[in-house]
Motif scaffolding. Structure first.
Motif, PDB file in Angstrom:
ATOM      1  N   LEU A   1       0.943  -1.281   0.040  1.00 12.72           N
ATOM      2  CA  LEU A   1       0.081  -0.041   0.090  1.00 12.72           C
ATOM      3  C   LEU A   1       0.765   1.268  -0.116  1.00 12.72           C
ATOM      4  CD1 LEU A   1      -2.561  -1.201   2.518  1.00 12.72           C
ATOM      5  CD2 LEU A   1      -2.926  -0.585   0.315  1.00 12.72           C
ATOM      6  N   LEU A   2       1.975   1.245   0.541  1.00 14.05           N
ATOM      7  CA  LEU A   2       2.861   2.291   0.860  1.00 14.05           C
ATOM      8  C   LEU A   2       3.384   2.639  -0.616  1.00 14.05           C
ATOM      9  CD1 LEU A   2       3.934   4.599   2.606  1.00 14.05           C
ATOM     10  CD2 LEU A   2       5.815   3.001   3.109  1.00 14.05           C
ATOM     11  N   ARG A   3       3.871   1.494  -1.238  1.00 11.83           N
ATOM     12  CA  ARG A   3       4.394   1.592  -2.633  1.00 11.83           C
ATOM     13  C   ARG A   3       3.365   2.419  -3.440  1.00 11.83           C
ATOM     14  NH1 ARG A   3       6.942  -3.470  -1.905  1.00 11.83           N
ATOM     15  NH2 ARG A   3       5.252  -4.173  -2.780  1.00 11.83           N
ATOM     16  N   THR A   4       2.332   1.914  -3.541  1.00 12.96           N
ATOM     17  CA  THR A   4       1.179   2.277  -4.315  1.00 12.96           C
ATOM     18  C   THR A   4       0.938   3.851  -3.878  1.00 12.96           C
ATOM     19  OG1 THR A   4       0.023   0.184  -4.494  1.00 12.96           O
ATOM     20  CG2 THR A   4      -1.098   2.055  -5.106  1.00 12.96           C
ATOM     21  N   ALA A   5       0.960   3.994  -2.873  1.00 10.90           N
ATOM     22  CA  ALA A   5       0.613   5.502  -2.312  1.00 10.90           C
ATOM     23  C   ALA A   5       1.832   6.250  -2.796  1.00 10.90           C
ATOM     24  CB  ALA A   5       0.558   5.681  -0.949  1.00 10.90           C
ATOM     25  N   TYR A   6       2.993   5.892  -2.809  1.00  2.99           N
ATOM     26  CA  TYR A   6       4.135   6.413  -2.984  1.00  2.99           C
ATOM     27  C   TYR A   6       4.091   6.939  -4.582  1.00  2.99           C
ATOM     28  CZ  TYR A   6       8.849   8.203  -4.434  1.00  2.99           C
ATOM     29  OH  TYR A   6      10.043   8.819  -4.988  1.00  2.99           O
ATOM     30  N   LEU A   7       3.742   5.960  -5.565  1.00  2.00           N
ATOM     31  CA  LEU A   7       3.783   6.181  -6.892  1.00  2.00           C
ATOM     32  C   LEU A   7       2.644   6.992  -7.444  1.00  2.00           C
ATOM     33  CD1 LEU A   7       4.446   2.505  -8.036  1.00  2.00           C
ATOM     34  CD2 LEU A   7       5.845   4.362  -8.265  1.00  2.00           C
ATOM     35  N   LEU A   8       1.585   7.236  -6.282  1.00  2.00           N
ATOM     36  CA  LEU A   8       0.204   8.057  -6.468  1.00  2.00           C
ATOM     37  C   LEU A   8       0.658   9.719  -6.279  1.00  2.00           C
ATOM     38  CD1 LEU A   8      -2.741   5.888  -5.336  1.00  2.00           C
ATOM     39  CD2 LEU A   8      -2.210   6.604  -7.841  1.00  2.00           C
ATOM     40  N   THR A   9       1.493   9.669  -5.119  1.00  2.00           N
ATOM     41  CA  THR A   9       1.924  10.907  -4.791  1.00  2.00           C
ATOM     42  C   THR A   9       3.105  11.529  -5.018  1.00  2.00           C
ATOM     43  OG1 THR A   9       2.700  10.249  -2.765  1.00  2.00           O
ATOM     44  CG2 THR A   9       0.567  10.434  -2.680  1.00  2.00           C
ATOM     45  N   GLY A  10       4.194  10.695  -5.350  1.00  2.00           N
ATOM     46  CA  GLY A  10       5.315  11.063  -5.594  1.00  2.00           C
ATOM     47  C   GLY A  10       6.048  11.605  -4.632  1.00  2.00           C
ATOM     48  N   ASP A  11       5.584  11.294  -3.258  1.00  2.00           N
ATOM     49  CA  ASP A  11       6.365  11.995  -2.124  1.00  2.00           C
ATOM     50  C   ASP A  11       6.331  10.987  -1.150  1.00  2.00           C
ATOM     51  OD1 ASP A  11       5.991  13.680   0.611  1.00  2.00           O
ATOM     52  OD2 ASP A  11       7.333  14.718  -0.784  1.00  2.00           O
ATOM     53  N   ARG A  12       7.374  10.490  -0.537  1.00  2.00           N
ATOM     54  CA  ARG A  12       7.303   9.564   0.595  1.00  2.00           C
ATOM     55  C   ARG A  12       6.639   9.904   1.950  1.00  2.00           C
ATOM     56  NH1 ARG A  12      12.452   7.868   4.347  1.00  2.00           N
ATOM     57  NH2 ARG A  12      11.418   6.210   5.407  1.00  2.00           N
ATOM     58  N   HIS A  13       6.762  11.359   2.321  1.00  2.00           N
ATOM     59  CA  HIS A  13       5.937  11.507   3.526  1.00  2.00           C
ATOM     60  C   HIS A  13       4.538  11.633   3.299  1.00  2.00           C
ATOM     61  CE1 HIS A  13       9.569  12.234   5.173  1.00  2.00           C
ATOM     62  NE2 HIS A  13      10.094  13.109   4.498  1.00  2.00           N
ATOM     63  N   LEU A  14       3.918  12.069   1.977  1.00  2.00           N
ATOM     64  CA  LEU A  14       2.632  12.210   1.799  1.00  2.00           C
ATOM     65  C   LEU A  14       1.923  10.745   1.394  1.00  2.00           C
ATOM     66  CD1 LEU A  14       2.523  15.049  -0.894  1.00  2.00           C
ATOM     67  CD2 LEU A  14       1.572  14.850   1.399  1.00  2.00           C
ATOM     68  N   ALA A  15       2.961   9.906   0.800  1.00  2.00           N
ATOM     69  CA  ALA A  15       2.389   8.389   0.855  1.00  2.00           C
ATOM     70  C   ALA A  15       2.402   7.873   2.024  1.00  2.00           C
ATOM     71  CB  ALA A  15       3.618   7.683   0.023  1.00  2.00           C
ATOM     72  N   GLU A  16       3.109   8.060   3.189  1.00  2.00           N
ATOM     73  CA  GLU A  16       2.950   7.481   4.381  1.00  2.00           C
ATOM     74  C   GLU A  16       1.603   8.031   4.985  1.00  2.00           C
ATOM     75  OE1 GLU A  16       6.285   8.425   6.416  1.00  2.00           O
ATOM     76  OE2 GLU A  16       7.593   6.765   5.801  1.00  2.00           O
ATOM     77  N   ASP A  17       1.445   9.392   4.822  1.00  2.00           N
ATOM     78  CA  ASP A  17       0.181  10.115   5.476  1.00  2.00           C
ATOM     79  C   ASP A  17      -0.869   9.475   4.858  1.00  2.00           C
ATOM     80  OD1 ASP A  17       1.642  11.889   7.072  1.00  2.00           O
ATOM     81  OD2 ASP A  17       1.396  13.312   5.742  1.00  2.00           O
ATOM     82  N   LEU A  18      -0.789   9.369   3.369  1.00  2.00           N
ATOM     83  CA  LEU A  18      -2.032   8.745   2.671  1.00  2.00           C
ATOM     84  C   LEU A  18      -2.622   7.170   2.927  1.00  2.00           C
ATOM     85  CD1 LEU A  18      -4.138   9.045   0.209  1.00  2.00           C
ATOM     86  CD2 LEU A  18      -2.229   8.470  -1.252  1.00  2.00           C
ATOM     87  N   THR A  19      -1.356   6.638   3.168  1.00  2.00           N
ATOM     88  CA  THR A  19      -1.518   5.127   3.603  1.00  2.00           C
ATOM     89  C   THR A  19      -1.994   4.967   4.947  1.00  2.00           C
ATOM     90  OG1 THR A  19       0.402   4.481   2.268  1.00  2.00           O
ATOM     91  CG2 THR A  19      -0.440   2.724   3.734  1.00  2.00           C
TER      92      THR A  19
END
Length: 169
Positions: A20-38
């Motif tokens: 889920l974190l990898r998917t979120a990172y690819l959607l957002t392009g930002d590691r921190h936003l990906a963590e928040d999104l997940t």
């Protein structure tokens, strides 16, 4: 939540977090936003766990929550993107650093795609979902998935196409 449901949810999170974190990172392009999104998506999944665990495909259910949370992020506030005319330098040696550079270049190219096209590419080619599964996740038709994928791949090819070397003089 019952102890048994709590345990099932915790196991689900442990086993799906990285994907889920990898998917979120690819959607957002930002590691921190990906963590928040997940985390946001999993918090919503927790509240709806009784529905998630009873669904035919809990992974698809949570992925849809993740994509919806990403859409909500854009509705609430625009995140400034800084685009450049030239991609970063790419290493010539095939070593670990070259692969890291290639991944960074791909992530930057993905970030340049419109949100919907990025979601289609990530779900279709990174998550390896069928066109029908992507359509269901995004709440659109299979034809829309096909057209958005074609447009996105064309843009990615243009951005990621290797620049021909200049002829020696």
């Amino acid at each position: 939540m019952k102890a048994e449901d709590e345990e099932q949810y915790q196991e689900f999170v442990r086993s799906r977090w990285q994907r889920l974190l990898r998917t979120a990172y690819l959607l957002t392009g930002d590691r921190h936003l990906a963590e928040d999104l997940t985390q946001t998506a999993l918090a919503k999944a927790y509240r709806l766990w009784h529905r998630v665990r009873r669904s035919d495909n809990p992974d698809a259910y949570v992925r849809r929550i993740l994509v919806s949370c990403d859409k909500d992020r854009f509705r609430k506030r625009r995140v400034p993107e800084h685009l450049t005319d030239t991609p970063p330098d790419v290493a010539t040696a095939e070593d670990d650093m070259a692969r890291v550079d290639q991944r960074a270049l791909l992530a930057a190219a993905l970030a340049r795609l419109p949100r919907r096209q990025r979601a289609v590419v990530v779900l279709r080619y990174w998550e390896d979902l069928s066109e029908a599964e992507v359509a269901e996740t995004l709440g659109c038709s299979t034809g829309t998935v096909k057209s958005q994928a074609a447009k996105a791949l064309s843009k990615l090819r243009a951005v990621l196409r290797p620049v021909p070397a200049a002829a020696p003089s």
